[in-house]
Design an enzyme around this catalytic site. Structure first.
Site, mmCIF file in Angstrom:
data_model
loop_
_atom_site.group_PDB
_atom_site.id
_atom_site.type_symbol
_atom_site.label_atom_id
_atom_site.label_comp_id
_atom_site.label_asym_id
_atom_site.label_seq_id
_atom_site.Cartn_x
_atom_site.Cartn_y
_atom_site.Cartn_z
ATOM 1 C CE1 TYR A 49 33.427 93.260 24.375
ATOM 2 C CE2 TYR A 49 32.706 95.362 24.898
ATOM 3 C CZ TYR A 49 33.540 94.406 25.117
ATOM 4 O OH TYR A 49 34.527 94.452 25.921
ATOM 5 C CD GLU A 51 30.766 89.774 25.508
ATOM 6 O OE1 GLU A 51 29.892 90.585 25.388
ATOM 7 O OE2 GLU A 51 31.485 89.716 26.480
ATOM 8 C CG ASP A 195 51.050 76.395 17.503
ATOM 9 O OD1 ASP A 195 50.990 76.892 16.281
ATOM 10 O OD2 ASP A 195 51.347 76.632 18.546
ATOM 11 C CB THR A 221 49.613 83.355 15.067
ATOM 12 O OG1 THR A 221 50.634 82.749 14.275
ATOM 13 C CG2 THR A 221 49.663 83.285 16.326
ATOM 14 C CE LYS A 224 54.260 83.595 15.219
ATOM 15 N NZ LYS A 224 53.383 83.133 16.050
ATOM 16 N NE ARG A 230 51.022 90.941 17.108
ATOM 17 C CZ ARG A 230 52.161 90.681 16.721
ATOM 18 N NH1 ARG A 230 52.931 91.448 15.845
ATOM 19 N NH2 ARG A 230 52.812 89.741 17.591
HETATM 20 N N1 DSN Z 1 56.503 84.750 19.394
HETATM 21 C C1 DSN Z 1 56.644 83.755 18.256
HETATM 22 C C2 DSN Z 1 57.696 83.832 17.736
HETATM 23 O O1 DSN Z 1 58.269 84.693 17.541
HETATM 24 O O2 DSN Z 1 57.926 82.690 17.008
HETATM 25 C C3 DSN Z 1 55.833 82.802 18.992
HETATM 26 O O3 DSN Z 1 54.588 82.969 19.037
#
Ligand code: DSN
Length: 411
Positions: A49, A51, A195, A221, A224, A230
């Site tokens: 942990y 924080e 974003d 994120t 991707k 993740r």
């Molecule tokens: N769920 C994602 C996507 O597949 O584009 C977006 O956050």
């Protein structure tokens, strides 16, 4: 070990591993991470942990965690040339929420791209918390071209006077002009949030204009096209650093996931190489090759093609819904998702389109030749959605092709 202690979960993981190894994975937001990223994700860091932030924690025993988080932040700053980075958001949606909570008061106005036109839930779509705690106004793509219409966006911004304008998409196959968004935001005195969840790998590789010089805040994120675990990151101008950090912790979250932080650091090191740059180049080459082949089979590509990693296909001219096509494709071992197309007349559960992308198959090592084959199979599937025998035959052929590639992360 897991095999001995929990056979049920072990077997399900193994089955999913086999499924991933034997399918052509075209969901544009998915990828295969490296063994190193997996190792950090599955490490003993999950026991801790932490924080707070480096050197300002609420629990003892942080001498190594601090170094890991500092390293992740330093690598992100270098790769994206960002003033300030927070690597603690659990994923993209909490990252965006944190930005709104940092910069807006409840009920102030967010202006983002409408979800059915390619935006994201957290860009102010009506069912999302971002439209419940804040006011939300949405922009769409142009009805004729399906492209972003910056004049129209400026007009809406002038009329609606939002406190923040969001650029970024989950189903937009073309480049986004972040500089233009900045000019629009400036004209109406709004903050500008970019974003880049889908395209951050392309931005890192210098293949898409970076919003970092223009935006107040950039979220992404990490799992991707960036090919990490993740998780998510928030990058911002130094003047917003305190507000952003406070909004993430203690505003929205408790302890960061230190195993994820370490894996983000590992992924960022991998992304800061010429090998990754070549990977990102190939993502685009593959997407464009696949688009070209699909056009030859008379698939109706939204905007007529792609500049990035994804392709949006309207299935109407094939007399199929998106769900019919995606369900038939998965039976043939090809994985994608049904997706709305701009101005869709169908429901989001069974929309008109499918969304495909090349980050995962490019990680496997597939190139233009394989894109030709995938387009051929997709066309066969579209003509045989109810022919189980053909779908099964294609599934076997897909398995054979996938067998030529080693699934990353295992050895
Ligand atoms: N769920 C994602 C996507 O597949 O584009 C977006 O956050």
């Amino acid at each position: 070990m897991l095999k001995a202690t929990d056979r049920k979960i072990y077997d399900l993981i193994k089955k999913e591993q086999k499924r991933q190894a034997e399918s052509i994975r075209l969901i544009p937001s998915e990828n295969y991470v490296s063994k190193s990223v997996l190792e950090a994700t599955g490490s003993i860091l999950t026991n801790k942990y932490s924080e707070g932030y480096s050197r300002k924690r609420y629990y003892e025993g942080q001498e190594y965690i601090d170094q890991i988080e500092e390293e992740a932040v330093a690598r992100a700053k270098k790769l994206f040339r960002a003033d300030h980075v927070n690597v603690q958001p659990y994923s993209g949606s909490p990252a965006n929420l944190a930005v709104y909570f940092a910069l807006l008061k409840p009920s102030e106005k967010i202006m983002g791209m409408s979800l059915p036109h390619g935006g994201h839930l957290t860009h102010g779509w009506k069912v999302s918390a971002t439209a419940k705690f804040f006011n939300a106004v949405q922009y769409a793509v142009d009805k004729k071209t399906n492209l972003l219409d910056y004049d129209e966006i400026l007009e809406i911004a002038k009329r609606e006077k939002p406190q923040i304008i969001v650029a970024g998409a989950t189903a937009y196959p073309r480049k986004i002009d972040f500089k233009k968004f900045k000019e629009i935001a400036d004209e109406v005195g709004a903050y500008f949030l970019a974003d880049i969840a889908h395209i951050s790998g392309l931005v890192a590789a210098g293949l898409h204009q970076s919003p970092v010089p223009y935006a107040d805040v950039v979220t992404t994120t990490t799992h991707k096209s960036l090919r990490g675990p993740r998780g998510a990151m928030i990058m911002c101008k130094e003047k917003h650093a305190k507000l952003i950090d406070k909004a993430v912790f203690p505003g929205l979250q408790g302890g960061p996931h230190d195993n994820t932080t370490a894996a983000i650091a590992v992924a960022l090191k991998e992304a800061d190489t010429s090998k990754f740059k070549n990977y990102a180049k190939q993502i685009i080459k593959n997407a464009q090759a696949l688009a070209k082949e699909l056009l030859n089979y008379n698939f109706d590509l939204v905007t007529g093609g792609t500049d990035n990693h994804l392709i949006l296909i309207d299935m109407t001219n094939k007399n199929l819904s998106g769900k019919q096509m995606s369900s038939a494709l998965i039976k043939a071992g090809i994985e994608c998702n049904a997706n709305t197309v701009p101005y869709d007349k169908r429901s989001p559960f069974d929309p008109s389109g499918i969304r495909i992308g090349t980050p995962a198959i490019t990680t496997l090592g597939m190139k233009e030749k394989e894109m030709k084959q995938i387009a051929f199979w997709m066309n066969e599937v579209s003509e045989n959605v109810n022919n189980e025998r053909v779908l099964k035959r294609i599934k076997n052929e897909v398995k054979k092709l996938c067998g030529k590639y080693e699934m990353p992360g295992l050895k």
